[in-house]
Design a protein around this motif. Structure first.
Motif, PDB file in Angstrom:
ATOM      1  N   UNK A   1       0.863  -1.314  -0.110  1.00 26.72           N
ATOM      2  CA  UNK A   1       0.017  -0.006   0.068  1.00 26.72           C
ATOM      3  C   UNK A   1       0.994   1.343  -0.199  1.00 26.72           C
ATOM      4  N   UNK A   2       0.221   2.341  -0.419  1.00 25.62           N
ATOM      5  CA  UNK A   2       1.158   3.486  -0.216  1.00 25.62           C
ATOM      6  C   UNK A   2      -0.048   4.527   0.200  1.00 25.62           C
ATOM      7  N   UNK A   3       0.707   5.669   0.998  1.00 30.97           N
ATOM      8  CA  UNK A   3      -0.033   6.813   1.517  1.00 30.97           C
ATOM      9  C   UNK A   3       0.646   7.841   1.524  1.00 30.97           C
ATOM     10  N   UNK A   4       0.151   8.835   0.600  1.00 30.94           N
ATOM     11  CA  UNK A   4       0.860   9.958   0.332  1.00 30.94           C
ATOM     12  C   UNK A   4       0.197  11.194   1.222  1.00 30.94           C
ATOM     13  N   UNK A   5       0.942  12.140   1.330  1.00 34.88           N
ATOM     14  CA  UNK A   5       0.756  13.252   2.412  1.00 34.88           C
ATOM     15  C   UNK A   5      -0.806  13.787   2.040  1.00 34.88           C
ATOM     16  N   UNK A   6      -1.653  13.680   3.081  1.00 38.40           N
ATOM     17  CA  UNK A   6      -2.947  14.377   2.878  1.00 38.40           C
ATOM     18  C   UNK A   6      -3.817  13.014   2.373  1.00 38.40           C
ATOM     19  N   UNK A   7      -3.433  12.233   2.071  1.00 32.33           N
ATOM     20  CA  UNK A   7      -4.379  11.158   1.310  1.00 32.33           C
ATOM     21  C   UNK A   7      -4.567   9.895   2.073  1.00 32.33           C
ATOM     22  N   UNK A   8      -5.692   9.147   1.662  1.00 35.86           N
ATOM     23  CA  UNK A   8      -5.908   7.835   2.323  1.00 35.86           C
ATOM     24  C   UNK A   8      -4.603   6.711   1.660  1.00 35.86           C
ATOM     25  N   UNK A   9      -4.676   5.792   2.583  1.00 36.15           N
ATOM     26  CA  UNK A   9      -3.850   4.595   2.102  1.00 36.15           C
ATOM     27  C   UNK A   9      -4.530   3.897   1.121  1.00 36.15           C
ATOM     28  N   UNK A  10      -3.777   3.471   0.040  1.00 34.16           N
ATOM     29  CA  UNK A  10      -4.348   2.522  -1.045  1.00 34.16           C
ATOM     30  C   UNK A  10      -3.403   1.567  -1.504  1.00 34.16           C
ATOM     31  N   UNK A  11      -4.049   0.497  -1.770  1.00 34.79           N
ATOM     32  CA  UNK A  11      -3.269  -0.602  -2.290  1.00 34.79           C
ATOM     33  C   UNK A  11      -2.717  -0.323  -3.587  1.00 34.79           C
ATOM     34  N   UNK A  12      -1.593  -0.954  -3.971  1.00 36.54           N
ATOM     35  CA  UNK A  12      -0.790  -0.584  -5.325  1.00 36.54           C
ATOM     36  C   UNK A  12      -0.795  -1.854  -5.966  1.00 36.54           C
ATOM     37  N   UNK A  13      -0.243  -2.975  -5.165  1.00 39.88           N
ATOM     38  CA  UNK A  13      -0.148  -4.377  -5.750  1.00 39.88           C
ATOM     39  C   UNK A  13      -0.260  -5.353  -4.579  1.00 39.88           C
ATOM     40  N   UNK A  14      -0.621  -6.522  -5.079  1.00 39.67           N
ATOM     41  CA  UNK A  14      -0.532  -7.636  -4.197  1.00 39.67           C
ATOM     42  C   UNK A  14      -0.241  -9.031  -4.907  1.00 39.67           C
ATOM     43  N   UNK A  15       0.021  -9.987  -3.958  1.00 40.29           N
ATOM     44  CA  UNK A  15       0.534 -11.243  -4.599  1.00 40.29           C
ATOM     45  C   UNK A  15      -0.020 -12.214  -3.861  1.00 40.29           C
ATOM     46  N   UNK A  16      -0.427 -13.383  -4.287  1.00 40.88           N
ATOM     47  CA  UNK A  16      -0.838 -14.597  -3.788  1.00 40.88           C
ATOM     48  C   UNK A  16       0.357 -15.331  -2.868  1.00 40.88           C
ATOM     49  N   UNK A  17      -0.182 -16.223  -2.016  1.00 41.55           N
ATOM     50  CA  UNK A  17       0.855 -17.013  -1.391  1.00 41.55           C
ATOM     51  C   UNK A  17       2.172 -17.698  -2.344  1.00 41.55           C
ATOM     52  N   UNK A  18       1.489 -18.169  -3.299  1.00 40.91           N
ATOM     53  CA  UNK A  18       2.302 -18.881  -4.124  1.00 40.91           C
ATOM     54  C   UNK A  18       3.148 -18.084  -5.242  1.00 40.91           C
ATOM     55  N   UNK A  19       2.832 -17.097  -5.414  1.00 41.31           N
ATOM     56  CA  UNK A  19       3.220 -16.099  -6.330  1.00 41.31           C
ATOM     57  C   UNK A  19       2.487 -15.983  -7.701  1.00 41.31           C
ATOM     58  N   UNK A  20       1.583 -16.909  -7.653  1.00 42.35           N
ATOM     59  CA  UNK A  20       0.936 -17.270  -9.174  1.00 42.35           C
ATOM     60  C   UNK A  20      -0.068 -16.211  -9.597  1.00 42.35           C
ATOM     61  N   UNK A  21      -0.573 -15.422  -8.677  1.00 38.63           N
ATOM     62  CA  UNK A  21      -1.351 -14.506  -9.055  1.00 38.63           C
ATOM     63  C   UNK A  21      -1.206 -12.896  -8.308  1.00 38.63           C
ATOM     64  N   UNK A  22      -1.389 -12.141  -9.254  1.00 37.29           N
ATOM     65  CA  UNK A  22      -0.695 -10.620  -8.743  1.00 37.29           C
ATOM     66  C   UNK A  22      -1.893  -9.813  -9.022  1.00 37.29           C
ATOM     67  N   UNK A  23      -2.150  -8.579  -8.452  1.00 34.69           N
ATOM     68  CA  UNK A  23      -2.920  -7.506  -8.671  1.00 34.69           C
ATOM     69  C   UNK A  23      -2.169  -6.282  -8.883  1.00 34.69           C
ATOM     70  N   UNK A  24      -2.154  -5.284  -9.571  1.00 37.42           N
ATOM     71  CA  UNK A  24      -1.915  -3.885  -9.673  1.00 37.42           C
ATOM     72  C   UNK A  24      -3.150  -2.898  -9.681  1.00 37.42           C
TER      73      UNK A  24
END
Length: 118
Positions: free
Chosen positions: A36-59
């Protein structure tokens, strides 16, 4: 359980950074991990995720093509490669893990600061 994020820094536009995330007291090789990232004055938001096996990612749409999430389960590490950094990428970057495998990222690290200057 505490996650530890590292690798941030102050860089110029167009630079690259690789952020790292690990868990201090257990493995998370079977668990999804997200950045996740959180810029000054902004809400935290997800930028990327990965499954346990690494087989699935999200951006998030805003980072597709510049951010790459990966993991090395043998080292208990998850990485976020950030290329072509822009000033708008300036934020604190956090990693979080779904250690209970319930769809919730409820274990967090302390964050690492990324500052991009033009």
């Amino acid at each position: 359980v505490q996650l530890q994020a590292s690798g941030g820094g102050a860089v110029q536009t167009g630079s690259s950074l690789r952020l790292s995330c690990t868990a201090s007291s257990r493995t998370f090789k079977t668990n999804a991990v997200a950045w996740f990232h959180q810029a000054p004055g902004k809400e935290r938001e997800v930028v990327a995720s990965i499954s346990g096996s690494g087989g699935r990612t999200y951006y998030a749409d805003s980072v597709k093509g510049r951010f790459t999430i990966s993991r090395d389960n043998a080292k208990n590490m998850v990485y976020l490669q950030i290329d072509s950094l822009k000033p708008e990428d300036t934020a604190v970057y956090f990693c979080a893990a779904d250690l209970k495998n319930n769809g919730l990222y409820d274990y967090w690290g302390q964050g690492t600061q990324v500052t991009v200057s033009s």
